[in-house]
Structures are given as C-alpha cells and as structure tokens.
Design a protein around this motif. Structure first.
Motif, mmCIF file in Angstrom:
data_model
loop_
_atom_site.group_PDB
_atom_site.id
_atom_site.type_symbol
_atom_site.label_atom_id
_atom_site.label_comp_id
_atom_site.label_asym_id
_atom_site.label_seq_id
_atom_site.Cartn_x
_atom_site.Cartn_y
_atom_site.Cartn_z
ATOM 1 N N THR A 1 -2.954 -3.818 -6.956
ATOM 2 C CA THR A 1 -4.246 -3.993 -6.271
ATOM 3 C C THR A 1 -4.628 -5.465 -6.229
ATOM 4 O O THR A 1 -5.275 -5.921 -5.272
ATOM 5 N N TRP B 1 -11.172 2.575 -9.283
ATOM 6 C CA TRP B 1 -10.118 3.461 -8.801
ATOM 7 C C TRP B 1 -9.162 3.889 -9.912
ATOM 8 O O TRP B 1 -8.684 5.030 -9.926
ATOM 9 N N TRP C 1 -13.247 -3.087 -8.299
ATOM 10 C CA TRP C 1 -12.632 -2.006 -7.544
ATOM 11 C C TRP C 1 -11.421 -1.438 -8.263
ATOM 12 O O TRP C 1 -11.165 -0.233 -8.236
ATOM 13 N N PHE C 2 -10.671 -2.319 -8.914
ATOM 14 C CA PHE C 2 -9.539 -1.825 -9.705
ATOM 15 C C PHE C 2 -10.022 -0.883 -10.804
ATOM 16 O O PHE C 2 -9.460 0.206 -11.005
ATOM 17 N N TRP D 1 -7.737 -6.984 -4.199
ATOM 18 C CA TRP D 1 -8.864 -6.205 -4.701
ATOM 19 C C TRP D 1 -9.553 -6.958 -5.825
ATOM 20 O O TRP D 1 -8.931 -7.699 -6.590
ATOM 21 N N SER D 2 -10.847 -6.698 -5.977
ATOM 22 C CA SER D 2 -11.603 -7.283 -7.071
ATOM 23 C C SER D 2 -11.345 -6.508 -8.363
ATOM 24 O O SER D 2 -10.839 -5.380 -8.343
ATOM 25 N N THR E 1 0.834 -1.207 0.000
ATOM 26 C CA THR E 1 0.000 0.000 0.000
ATOM 27 C C THR E 1 0.866 1.254 0.000
ATOM 28 O O THR E 1 0.601 2.203 -0.741
#
Length: 279
Positions: free
Chosen positions: A195, A208, A204-205, A200-201, A25
């Motif tokens: 991600t 964002w 969501w990628f 992350w799914s 992150t």
C-alpha cells in the motif's frame, strides 16, 4: 522500553506509472485471494448463514484445530500438511516483495523485520515487545469474548478439538506459529509495503489492515469481528510506530503466544472450567 528511531531502510522503487500501480493492485488481490482475503469471503458467507439460521448465534459453535482422522499418524500428517500449505502465501508475499526494483530476499526480510539471525537483529527486544503486546491484547480479548457470549453476538469457540495424542500439544504450538506468521506477515508487513508502494497513507493502511483482520474472524460472530479489528488497529499502529520500527517479529511473537494460550489452554482446561467460563 526506550523508543528508538526506525532503522534506515534500503530504498525500493515504488509503483509510479499507471501500469505499475495496476500490477501492484492486482498482485495484492491475488495474494489476498490465496490467503486471508479468501478466508474473509468465506467468513462473511458463514456469518450470513449463521444469522439467518433458526438456531440463535449464541447457541452455535465454531471448532478450530479439529482432528482429520481417527488414525493418529494420519491425523498428524494432515495437521502438518495444513500448516505447510497455509504458509505458502507467506513465502509468496516475501518472494514478490523481494522482486521489486532495488530489493533482495535478504533485504526484504530485514525491511519488514523478519530478520532473526541476520546482522543487527535484536531477538531479545522483539520477544519483550511480543510479550507486552500479547498481554495488552490477551486479557481484554478474553473479556471481550465473554462479553460477546453474554450479549449473544459470539458463538462458542472450541479452540482445539484434536484427539489426545503424544503430538497434540506440539502441533497446537506449530499451528499457533503458523497463524502468527500468516496473519502478521500478510495482513501487516506485506500489505504495508504494497500500500505504501501505491502511495497510501499510514491511516488508510491501518484501516484496511484492521478490517481485513476482522473479516476473516466473522465466522466466530459479530463480537470477534470488532475485537479483531481493535487488535488489528493496535498491531498495525505499533508496526508503523517509532517503537515498532516496522518489525513484524514482535507481532508474530505476540500472536503466537495468544494462540498457544488459547489452543493449548483450551485443550488442557478441565471441562467444568470450560462450562463455567462459557467456552
């Protein structure tokens, strides 16, 4: 074009422990802070300044590719240095991805589809998809820009303000390629890899990545923000689809073509045409 299954990718260990996730992150924030995220923050401040100015948004302008000096060779030097240093975050992103457990520099390039010249690369297919994506985005994008100008939510964008030199068109083409590499490698390929490391799914990628793309275009007005969010949705969806096969080269080709048409076309377009189109 016939759809194919995504290429088999070499396994890369994801971030599993809390410490690894925190490190990943932090890495994302650092890479974005040195590149597109930084541009997004400045663009946000810029649009606030524009909206709170006495001059209406429709009467304001944004200039791209401006001359840096009245002296030809000095201006050329500044332009090329700008391109070089803008690409450093791309090299950083690739370097960091290649440092993951089980990853290599060559394998990372193949993994994100930045592997022209390597075995298995298909430049003809990549270029064809690039032209298709450019056509799918370019025509609606121009219409969206003109609509935004008509609604007063988009500033007048001067795509090129370089003085006329023998090197003007080549530099504009190089600047277009720089934008394509920076935005597509960082905002799509790198962000997708990292991600996914965080679990992350795909949805969501896409969200964002698209919002990031829209954010650093806010300096052009509200209209370009939404237009580039749509472009981000299309590009990030395609990249992760069975057609895109997680290959970033088609996105780079498409983005470069769009910017070449915008930059070079604007530089060569007669002034009366620019006035008629509201450019």
């Amino acid at each position: 074009m016939t759809a194919e299954r995504p290429a088999v990718l070499s396994p890369v260990a994801p971030a599993t422990t809390p410490a690894e996730r925190r490190r990943t992150t932090a890495e994302i924030w650092i890479v974005l802070g040195l590149s597109l995220g930084q541009s997004g923050v400045y663009a946000l401040v810029n649009i606030v300044a524009r909206l709170t100015a006495e001059t209406p948004l429709a009467d304001q302008s944004a200039t791209l590719n401006a001359s840096q000096s009245d002296r030809s060779l000095l201006d050329l030097t500044y332009q090329l240095l700008g391109v070089f240093f803008a690409l450093v975050p791309v090299a950083l992103a690739l370097y960091l991805l290649s440092g993951r457990a089980g990853a290599t520099w060559r394998g990372t390039r193949r993994r994100i589809g930045l592997d022209w010249g390597l075995d298995g690369a298909r430049p003809g297919r990549d270029v064809a998809w690039g032209f298709g994506l450019a056509a799918a985005i370019g025509i609606p994008g121009l219409a969206f820009y003109l609509l935004g100008r008509a609604l007063g939510i988009t500033v007048s964008v001067q795509a090129s303000a370089l003085n006329e030199h023998w090197w003007t068109v080549p530099v504009l083409v190089v600047a277009a390629l720089q934008n394509g590499l920076l935005e597509e490698v960082v905002a799509v390929a790198y962000l997708h890899e990292r991600t996914r490391d965080l679990g992350w799914s795909r949805l969501w990628f896409i969200v964002w990545s698209s919002l990031l793309r829209g954010s650093y275009h806010l300096y052009q007005g509200i209209g370009p923000f939404f237009g580039n969010v749509v472009m981000g949705i299309v590009f990030s969806w395609f990249y992760t689809s069975r057609w895109g096969r997680q290959r970033v080269v088609p996105l780079v080709v498409a983005h470069t073509l769009l910017d070449v048409v915008a930059f070079v076309g604007y530089a060569l377009l007669p002034q009366e045409w620019k006035d008629a189109l509201g450019l």
